[in-house]
Motif scaffolding. Structure first.
Motif, PDB file in Angstrom:
ATOM      1  N   LEU A 105       0.867  -1.399  -0.145  1.00  0.00           N
ATOM      2  CA  LEU A 105       0.098  -0.202   0.024  1.00  0.00           C
ATOM      3  C   LEU A 105       0.946   1.478   0.128  1.00  0.00           C
ATOM      4  O   LEU A 105       0.525   2.358  -0.598  1.00  0.00           O
ATOM      5  CB  LEU A 105      -1.070  -0.009   1.250  1.00  0.00           C
ATOM      6  N   ARG A 106       2.006   1.312   0.570  1.00  0.00           N
ATOM      7  CA  ARG A 106       2.928   2.382   0.784  1.00  0.00           C
ATOM      8  C   ARG A 106       3.552   2.381  -0.586  1.00  0.00           C
ATOM      9  O   ARG A 106       3.679   3.793  -1.164  1.00  0.00           O
ATOM     10  CB  ARG A 106       4.144   2.238   1.611  1.00  0.00           C
ATOM     11  N   ALA A 107       3.788   1.503  -1.485  1.00  0.00           N
ATOM     12  CA  ALA A 107       4.297   1.615  -2.808  1.00  0.00           C
ATOM     13  C   ALA A 107       3.289   2.063  -3.674  1.00  0.00           C
ATOM     14  O   ALA A 107       3.530   2.972  -4.756  1.00  0.00           O
ATOM     15  CB  ALA A 107       5.066   0.389  -3.131  1.00  0.00           C
ATOM     16  N   LEU A 108       2.163   1.740  -3.677  1.00  0.00           N
ATOM     17  CA  LEU A 108       1.031   2.221  -4.470  1.00  0.00           C
ATOM     18  C   LEU A 108       0.838   3.504  -4.060  1.00  0.00           C
ATOM     19  O   LEU A 108       0.408   4.657  -5.053  1.00  0.00           O
ATOM     20  CB  LEU A 108      -0.326   1.458  -4.136  1.00  0.00           C
ATOM     21  N   ALA A 109       0.721   4.251  -2.993  1.00  0.00           N
ATOM     22  CA  ALA A 109       0.548   5.534  -2.683  1.00  0.00           C
ATOM     23  C   ALA A 109       1.767   6.539  -3.236  1.00  0.00           C
ATOM     24  O   ALA A 109       1.500   7.542  -3.846  1.00  0.00           O
ATOM     25  CB  ALA A 109       0.558   5.945  -1.234  1.00  0.00           C
ATOM     26  N   ALA A 110       2.892   5.752  -3.152  1.00  0.00           N
ATOM     27  CA  ALA A 110       4.040   6.447  -3.725  1.00  0.00           C
ATOM     28  C   ALA A 110       3.986   6.379  -5.265  1.00  0.00           C
ATOM     29  O   ALA A 110       4.449   7.586  -5.906  1.00  0.00           O
ATOM     30  CB  ALA A 110       5.256   5.865  -3.492  1.00  0.00           C
ATOM     31  N   ALA A 111       3.464   5.402  -5.878  1.00  0.00           N
ATOM     32  CA  ALA A 111       3.320   5.328  -7.512  1.00  0.00           C
ATOM     33  C   ALA A 111       2.395   6.519  -7.759  1.00  0.00           C
ATOM     34  O   ALA A 111       2.487   7.231  -9.022  1.00  0.00           O
ATOM     35  CB  ALA A 111       3.022   4.058  -7.706  1.00  0.00           C
ATOM     36  N   GLU A 112       1.227   6.587  -7.190  1.00  0.00           N
ATOM     37  CA  GLU A 112       0.146   7.225  -7.338  1.00  0.00           C
ATOM     38  C   GLU A 112       0.611   9.066  -7.267  1.00  0.00           C
ATOM     39  O   GLU A 112       0.477   9.877  -8.194  1.00  0.00           O
ATOM     40  CB  GLU A 112      -1.009   7.379  -6.598  1.00  0.00           C
ATOM     41  N   LYS A 113       1.329   9.197  -6.161  1.00  0.00           N
ATOM     42  CA  LYS A 113       1.920  10.515  -5.929  1.00  0.00           C
ATOM     43  C   LYS A 113       3.028  10.922  -6.940  1.00  0.00           C
ATOM     44  O   LYS A 113       3.075  12.078  -7.605  1.00  0.00           O
ATOM     45  CB  LYS A 113       2.868  10.504  -4.594  1.00  0.00           C
ATOM     46  N   HIS A 114       3.781  10.246  -7.252  1.00  0.00           N
ATOM     47  CA  HIS A 114       4.854  10.430  -8.525  1.00  0.00           C
ATOM     48  C   HIS A 114       4.231  10.563  -9.946  1.00  0.00           C
ATOM     49  O   HIS A 114       4.962  11.453 -10.464  1.00  0.00           O
ATOM     50  CB  HIS A 114       5.859   9.115  -8.691  1.00  0.00           C
ATOM     51  N   LEU A 115       3.282   9.931 -10.138  1.00  0.00           N
ATOM     52  CA  LEU A 115       2.520  10.033 -11.392  1.00  0.00           C
ATOM     53  C   LEU A 115       2.028  11.337 -11.395  1.00  0.00           C
ATOM     54  O   LEU A 115       1.928  11.799 -12.706  1.00  0.00           O
ATOM     55  CB  LEU A 115       1.615   8.987 -11.680  1.00  0.00           C
ATOM     56  N   GLY A 116       1.387  11.872 -10.474  1.00  0.00           N
ATOM     57  CA  GLY A 116       0.643  13.110 -10.330  1.00  0.00           C
ATOM     58  C   GLY A 116       1.621  14.227 -10.514  1.00  0.00           C
ATOM     59  O   GLY A 116       1.394  15.282 -11.111  1.00  0.00           O
ATOM     60  N   GLN A 117       2.977  14.080 -10.111  1.00  0.00           N
ATOM     61  CA  GLN A 117       4.067  14.950 -10.332  1.00  0.00           C
ATOM     62  C   GLN A 117       4.820  14.807 -11.868  1.00  0.00           C
ATOM     63  O   GLN A 117       5.388  15.793 -12.054  1.00  0.00           O
ATOM     64  CB  GLN A 117       5.122  14.842  -9.265  1.00  0.00           C
ATOM     65  N   ALA A 118       4.498  13.815 -12.665  1.00  0.00           N
ATOM     66  CA  ALA A 118       5.170  13.679 -13.892  1.00  0.00           C
ATOM     67  C   ALA A 118       4.508  14.661 -14.866  1.00  0.00           C
ATOM     68  O   ALA A 118       3.215  14.365 -15.129  1.00  0.00           O
ATOM     69  CB  ALA A 118       5.140  12.087 -14.098  1.00  0.00           C
ATOM     70  N   ALA A 119       5.217  15.446 -15.490  1.00  0.00           N
ATOM     71  CA  ALA A 119       4.536  16.177 -16.390  1.00  0.00           C
ATOM     72  C   ALA A 119       4.593  15.496 -17.824  1.00  0.00           C
ATOM     73  O   ALA A 119       5.186  14.492 -17.851  1.00  0.00           O
ATOM     74  CB  ALA A 119       5.813  17.630 -16.648  1.00  0.00           C
ATOM     75  N   VAL A 120       4.479  16.096 -18.899  1.00  0.00           N
ATOM     76  CA  VAL A 120       4.300  15.494 -20.065  1.00  0.00           C
ATOM     77  C   VAL A 120       5.433  15.268 -20.564  1.00  0.00           C
ATOM     78  O   VAL A 120       5.620  14.254 -21.549  1.00  0.00           O
ATOM     79  CB  VAL A 120       3.489  16.524 -21.180  1.00  0.00           C
ATOM     80  N   ASP A 121       6.398  16.149 -20.382  1.00  0.00           N
ATOM     81  CA  ASP A 121       7.746  15.885 -20.688  1.00  0.00           C
ATOM     82  C   ASP A 121       8.571  14.950 -20.045  1.00  0.00           C
ATOM     83  O   ASP A 121       9.073  15.147 -18.812  1.00  0.00           O
ATOM     84  CB  ASP A 121       8.579  17.311 -20.567  1.00  0.00           C
ATOM     85  N   ARG A 122       8.575  13.481 -20.413  1.00  0.00           N
ATOM     86  CA  ARG A 122       9.016  12.663 -19.429  1.00  0.00           C
ATOM     87  C   ARG A 122       9.792  11.795 -20.608  1.00  0.00           C
ATOM     88  O   ARG A 122       9.711  11.589 -21.626  1.00  0.00           O
ATOM     89  CB  ARG A 122       8.039  11.687 -18.842  1.00  0.00           C
ATOM     90  N   PRO A 123      10.637  10.720 -20.039  1.00  0.00           N
ATOM     91  CA  PRO A 123      11.582   9.857 -20.715  1.00  0.00           C
ATOM     92  C   PRO A 123      10.771   9.008 -21.758  1.00  0.00           C
ATOM     93  O   PRO A 123       9.602   8.711 -21.281  1.00  0.00           O
ATOM     94  CB  PRO A 123      12.220   9.009 -19.665  1.00  0.00           C
ATOM     95  N   ALA A 124      11.393   8.987 -23.125  1.00  0.00           N
ATOM     96  CA  ALA A 124      10.416   8.181 -24.023  1.00  0.00           C
ATOM     97  C   ALA A 124      10.169   6.902 -23.566  1.00  0.00           C
ATOM     98  O   ALA A 124       9.058   6.368 -23.865  1.00  0.00           O
ATOM     99  CB  ALA A 124      11.237   8.335 -25.431  1.00  0.00           C
ATOM    100  N   TRP A 125      10.876   6.107 -22.965  1.00  0.00           N
ATOM    101  CA  TRP A 125      10.677   4.711 -22.665  1.00  0.00           C
ATOM    102  C   TRP A 125       9.729   4.624 -21.573  1.00  0.00           C
ATOM    103  O   TRP A 125       9.114   3.488 -21.722  1.00  0.00           O
ATOM    104  CB  TRP A 125      12.132   4.082 -21.926  1.00  0.00           C
ATOM    105  N   CYS A 126       9.288   5.690 -21.053  1.00  0.00           N
ATOM    106  CA  CYS A 126       8.017   5.428 -19.983  1.00  0.00           C
ATOM    107  C   CYS A 126       6.882   6.437 -20.278  1.00  0.00           C
ATOM    108  O   CYS A 126       6.197   6.780 -19.270  1.00  0.00           O
ATOM    109  CB  CYS A 126       8.491   5.505 -18.717  1.00  0.00           C
ATOM    110  N   GLN A 127       6.730   7.110 -21.477  1.00  0.00           N
ATOM    111  CA  GLN A 127       5.721   7.903 -22.023  1.00  0.00           C
ATOM    112  C   GLN A 127       4.573   7.029 -22.026  1.00  0.00           C
ATOM    113  O   GLN A 127       3.285   7.941 -21.695  1.00  0.00           O
ATOM    114  CB  GLN A 127       5.981   8.204 -23.528  1.00  0.00           C
TER     115      GLN A 127
END
Length: 431
Positions: free
Chosen positions: A298-320
């Motif tokens: 559950l901690r990892a899921l919360a972190a994943a959601e938080k980081h995805l919310g911080q990720a702008a459109v400009d992101r590395p091509a391999w995880c676009q």
């Protein structure tokens, strides 16, 4: 731990537990089985290990004495011999080309190829503690006609319709051979080498996923390892973290969640971009959930959601490609493993509906996940309808890994033979 240039014959002999005299005896015995005579002795083996090339017949006898298949001899001496006894070339300043050669030379040798989990952990630990290579700024990347051609055609081949994968995979592999040859010659400037290392990582990653999708996990790992060596040479730590997470994803798919967790934790030490960290945390959550470790998951899921919310459109091509749909479905899968079936089903269903139509292979996998969640909710009719959708889509777009997911679900339908749609699904699967 650093790669050292030990002659491949000496390494293969040691892996087989043979002395030079014992190998010589094996060569003589292989010749005798053909009614022939070989004068090979320990002195001749020493000469081979110092660079003297054995003749074609002797190479056949050497392969037999080492317990290697005859069809292994598909290249010049000593290229056809394996470079490592673990399947993993250790990280070092001069290892990108050896790692590529190892992936290329073992591509059709599933009869003996293995990749050591311990060596894989050591490789990623070394990557996590290594200093970053100096990246070449974009404005310094010089034009190269051949690099331009290779980059353009590699992108086109990677994006081609899955129905053409048998042909495009062969062409991509030949592109990788060319890039490896260019890197091995070392006659380019630093900027062009940077481009070639990046291209090598891209092609090796594509080939890794194709091998993984077809169930050839050992060769997939070899390609990911080669990609990691080459991304490390460019100083791209986020890309390296992503490649390690792909190795972890495969390990989790095979049920080795302990290995997956160790690899992901190494990758997280150096990943910096929010999108990269989101993907790593999402995969870590799946690994914890599979081991029924509720709080870390559950901690990892919360972190994943938080980081995805911080990720702008400009992101590395391999995880676009990472999106809210992926977050929802993988979160649902984690909750399914943790026993929160109703919430898991909601997330998986919502995520599958959010997915763009262009991501057909992912949709097929998500549909298989949704069918599993229907079964957990004891809804066989909905499960059968969703599994049939997944199966038909997987066949249409040639997605073997998705097919295996549906096939793995079929035994769970046996208690529901009289439920609407179940017999039709079973007939469809058998067709």
């Amino acid at each position: 731990m650093e790669y050292r240039a030990v002659h491949p014959l000496a390494r293969a002999r040691r892996v087989a537990g043979l002395s030079q005299e014992q190998l010589a005896a094996g060569v003589r015995a292989a010749a005798a089985r053909r009614g022939l005579r070989s004068g090979t002795d320990a002195s001749r083996v020493r000469k081979w290990e110092r660079g003297v090339q054995p003749d074609d017949d002797s190479q056949t006898y050497i392969a037999e004495a080492l317990g290697l298949p005859a069809n292994l001899i598909d290249g010049p001496w000593p290229v056809w011999l394996p470079l490592t006894d673990t399947g993993v070339v250790p990280l070092g300043p001069h290892t990108p080309v050896p790692a590529l050669r190892e992936a290329l030379r073992t591509v059709d040798r599933r009869t003996f190829l293995t990749v050591s989990s311990a060596a894989l952990i050591t490789l990623t630990a070394d990557w996590a503690s290594a200093g970053a290579a100096t990246a070449v700024p974009d404005q310094l990347v010089a034009a190269s006609d051949l690099a331009d051609v290779l980059e353009t055609t590699a992108r086109q081949l990677a994006a081609a319709d899955p129905a053409h994968h048998p042909h495009t995979t062969r062409l991509l592999r030949e592109h990788l051979v060319t890039v490896t040859d260019l890197l091995e010659r070392g006659r380019q400037g630093a900027a062009t080498r940077h481009r070639l290392h990046t291209l090598a990582a891209d092609i090796a990653n594509t080939l890794a996923w194709r091998r993984f999708d077809s169930g050839d996990t050992a060769h997939a790992a070899q390609y990911w390892i080669a990609a990691l060596h080459n991304s490390h040479a460019t100083g791209d730590t986020d890309r390296g973290a992503g490649l390690i997470s792909d190795l972890a994803y495969q390990a989790a798919w095979q049920g080795d969640h302990a290995l997956a967790g160790q690899l992901l934790n190494h990758a997280l030490t150096r990943a910096t971009h929010p999108a990269a960290r989101s993907l790593l945390q999402l995969r870590l959550a799946r690994t914890h959930a599979a081991r029924h470790e509720s709080r870390p998951a559950l901690r990892a899921l919360a972190a994943a959601e938080k980081h995805l919310g911080q990720a702008a459109v400009d992101r590395p091509a391999w995880c676009q490609w990472l999106s809210d749909a992926d977050l929802a479905v993988d979160s649902g899968q984690a909750l399914l493993d943790l026993g929160d079936t109703a919430r898991a089903h909601q997330l998986i269903t919502a995520g599958e509906r959010l997915l763009p139509t262009s991501r057909g292979k992912t949709r097929g996998i998500f549909l298989a996940y949704r069918a599993a969640s229907h079964l957990d909710l004891k809804e066989p009719e909905a499960a059968a309808a969703t599994a049939a959708q997944s199966l038909q889509l997987a066949r249409r777009i040639h997605a073997p890994r998705c097919l295996r997911l549906v096939e793995d679900l079929l035994p769970r339908f046996q208690p529901y033979q009289h439920a609407p749609g179940v017999k039709e699904l079973l007939h469809l699967a058998a067709a």
